[in-house]
Design an enzyme around this catalytic site. Structure first.
Site, short mmCIF file in Angstrom:
data_model
loop_
_atom_site.label_atom_id
_atom_site.label_comp_id
_atom_site.label_asym_id
_atom_site.label_seq_id
_atom_site.Cartn_x
_atom_site.Cartn_y
_atom_site.Cartn_z
N GLU A 1 85.92 22.73 99.15
CA GLU A 1 85.62 22.05 100.41
C GLU A 1 86.78 22.26 101.38
OE1 GLU A 1 82.79 20.85 101.05
OE2 GLU A 1 81.92 20.55 99.09
N ASP B 1 77.66 17.32 104.01
CA ASP B 1 77.98 18.68 103.59
C ASP B 1 76.87 19.60 104.08
OD1 ASP B 1 79.39 20.67 102.36
OD2 ASP B 1 79.16 19.90 100.34
N GLU C 1 82.75 23.58 94.10
CA GLU C 1 82.83 24.07 95.47
C GLU C 1 84.23 23.86 96.01
OE1 GLU C 1 79.92 22.40 98.08
OE2 GLU C 1 78.38 22.43 96.55
N TYR D 1 75.04 23.62 103.76
CA TYR D 1 74.93 24.89 103.05
C TYR D 1 75.48 25.95 103.99
CZ TYR D 1 71.83 22.42 99.87
OH TYR D 1 71.30 21.54 98.97
N HIS E 1 75.02 30.21 98.97
CA HIS E 1 75.16 28.82 98.54
C HIS E 1 73.80 28.12 98.55
CE1 HIS E 1 76.98 24.58 99.45
NE2 HIS E 1 76.64 24.69 98.19
N ARG F 1 64.52 24.17 92.73
CA ARG F 1 63.14 24.61 92.95
C ARG F 1 62.77 25.88 92.21
NH1 ARG F 1 65.28 22.87 97.51
NH2 ARG F 1 65.92 24.94 98.18
#
Length: 129
Positions: free
Chosen positions: A126, A48, A124, A50, A55, A64
């Site tokens: 996809e 996958d 998400e 980003y 996103h 983080r």
């Protein structure tokens, strides 16, 4: 060619041959509540990416924090990660919220942890291409 033709026939501003022919429309189309959705392929494994800055930033905040959300390399190369094929499901499939250990107080780890549903859950869309 098949996908392009189907898109053309089903688009609101596309070829209206189905809309003009009631018998053909009835033979070719089924109401959604009468059909069962299937995955078009067995998904064994995938990488996958980003795909947008938003996103990558949103995921970065989860891992983080807001101050270091977007890694500098995201601006210079495609960032990919191993996807979990088991999480790709057909629309309408019930999704169980993951559960696990959660720190009771982020400021004081001595307070221990509890078991419960995750606080954040990312959905998400996809697009298999």
């Amino acid at each position: 060619a098949t996908r392009a033709r189907l898109s053309e026939l089903l688009a609101a501003d596309g070829d209206d041959v189905l809309r003009r022919n009631g018998a053909l429309c009835q033979a070719a189309l089924r109401p959604l509540n009468e059909v069962k959705m299937h995955l078009p392929a067995q998904i064994g494994d995938y990488t996958d990416f980003y795909a947008s800055r938003e996103h990558a930033t949103n995921v970065g905040i989860m891992f983080r924090g807001r101050d270091n959300a977007l890694q500098p390399n995201w601006l210079h190369l495609p960032v990919g990660y191993h996807g979990r094929a088991s999480t790709v499901v057909v629309s309408g499939t019930p999704v169980a919220r993951p559960r696990g250990q959660l720190q009771i107080n982020r400021e004081d780890p001595k307070e221990g942890s509890s078991y419960g549903p995750c606080k954040l859950l990312d959905y998400e869309l996809e697009m298999g291409v």
